[in-house]
Design a protein around this motif. Structure first.
Motif, short mmCIF file in Angstrom:
data_model
loop_
_atom_site.label_atom_id
_atom_site.label_comp_id
_atom_site.label_asym_id
_atom_site.label_seq_id
_atom_site.Cartn_x
_atom_site.Cartn_y
_atom_site.Cartn_z
N SER A 90 0.83 -1.20 0.00
CA SER A 90 0.00 0.00 0.00
C SER A 90 0.87 1.25 0.00
O SER A 90 1.99 1.25 0.52
CB SER A 90 -0.90 0.02 1.23
OG SER A 90 -1.78 -1.08 1.25
N ARG A 119 -9.70 -1.11 -4.86
CA ARG A 119 -8.34 -1.13 -4.32
C ARG A 119 -7.86 0.26 -3.91
O ARG A 119 -7.08 0.40 -2.97
CB ARG A 119 -7.36 -1.71 -5.36
CG ARG A 119 -7.68 -3.12 -5.79
CD ARG A 119 -6.58 -3.69 -6.67
NE ARG A 119 -6.40 -2.94 -7.91
CZ ARG A 119 -5.27 -2.34 -8.28
NH1 ARG A 119 -4.20 -2.41 -7.49
NH2 ARG A 119 -5.19 -1.70 -9.44
N GLU A 121 -5.33 6.76 -1.54
CA GLU A 121 -4.87 5.58 -0.81
C GLU A 121 -4.91 4.40 -1.76
O GLU A 121 -5.97 4.08 -2.32
CB GLU A 121 -5.74 5.32 0.41
CG GLU A 121 -5.27 4.15 1.25
CD GLU A 121 -6.11 3.95 2.50
OE1 GLU A 121 -6.91 4.84 2.83
OE2 GLU A 121 -5.97 2.89 3.12
N ASN A 165 -4.18 0.42 -2.28
CA ASN A 165 -4.01 -0.87 -1.62
C ASN A 165 -3.93 -1.98 -2.66
O ASN A 165 -4.31 -1.79 -3.82
CB ASN A 165 -5.19 -1.12 -0.68
CG ASN A 165 -5.34 -0.04 0.37
OD1 ASN A 165 -4.40 0.26 1.10
ND2 ASN A 165 -6.52 0.56 0.43
#
Length: 114
Positions: A16, A65, A80, A82
Motif C-alpha cells: 500500500s 483497491r 490511498e 491498496n
C-alpha cells in the motif's frame, strides 16, 4: 493553483501507498480534484476523481483497491492505494479543475515490483 504531490515510492505487490496533493489556493473546496497516472510508453489515464460535494469516480482498473478523499481544511487530496499490482507502476499526477481550467502537479513515481 499550484499543486504539490508527494507520497510515491517503491513497494512490493500487494502493498500500500498513500499519495497526497496539497493545493495553494483557498478556493480548494470549489476544485474538482483528480489523480491521473502515466506508465512508461502509455497515455495518461484518469485513476480517480472527487468533486467538492464528495462525488467520487474510479477507473475500473483500481475500483475496490484505491480510495480517493479530500480534506478541504488542509486543501489536500489523497489517494490511498491498496493491493498494489505491478501494472500500477506509473507516474501519478494530481489534477485540479476549476470551472474548466486544468492545473497539474509535478507527478510522483510509484513503482510496484518484487
Amino acid at each position: 493553483v499550484q499543486l504539490q504531490a508527494s507520497g510515491g515510492g517503491s513497494v512490493q505487490p500487494g502493498g500500500s501507498l498513500r499519495l497526497s496533493c496539497a493545493a495553494s489556493r483557498s478556493i480548494f473546496a470549489l476544485l474538482v480534484m483528480k489523480w491521473y497516472r502515466q506508465a512508461q510508453g502509455k497515455q495518461r489515464e484518469l485513476v480517480a476523481g472527487i468533486t467538492g460535494g464528495g462525488s467520487i469516480k474510479y477507473a475500473d482498473s483500481v475500483l475496490g483497491r484505491f480510495n480517493i478523499s479530500r480534506d478541504d481544511a488542509k486543501k489536500t487530496v489523497y489517494l490511498e492505494m491498496n493491493s498494489l499490482k505491478p501494472e500500477d507502476t506509473a507516474v501519478y499526477y494530481c489534477n485540479a479543475d476549476l470551472l474548466g481550467t486544468q492545473y497539474w502537479g509535478q507527478g510522483t513515481l510509484v513503482t510496484v515490483s518484487s
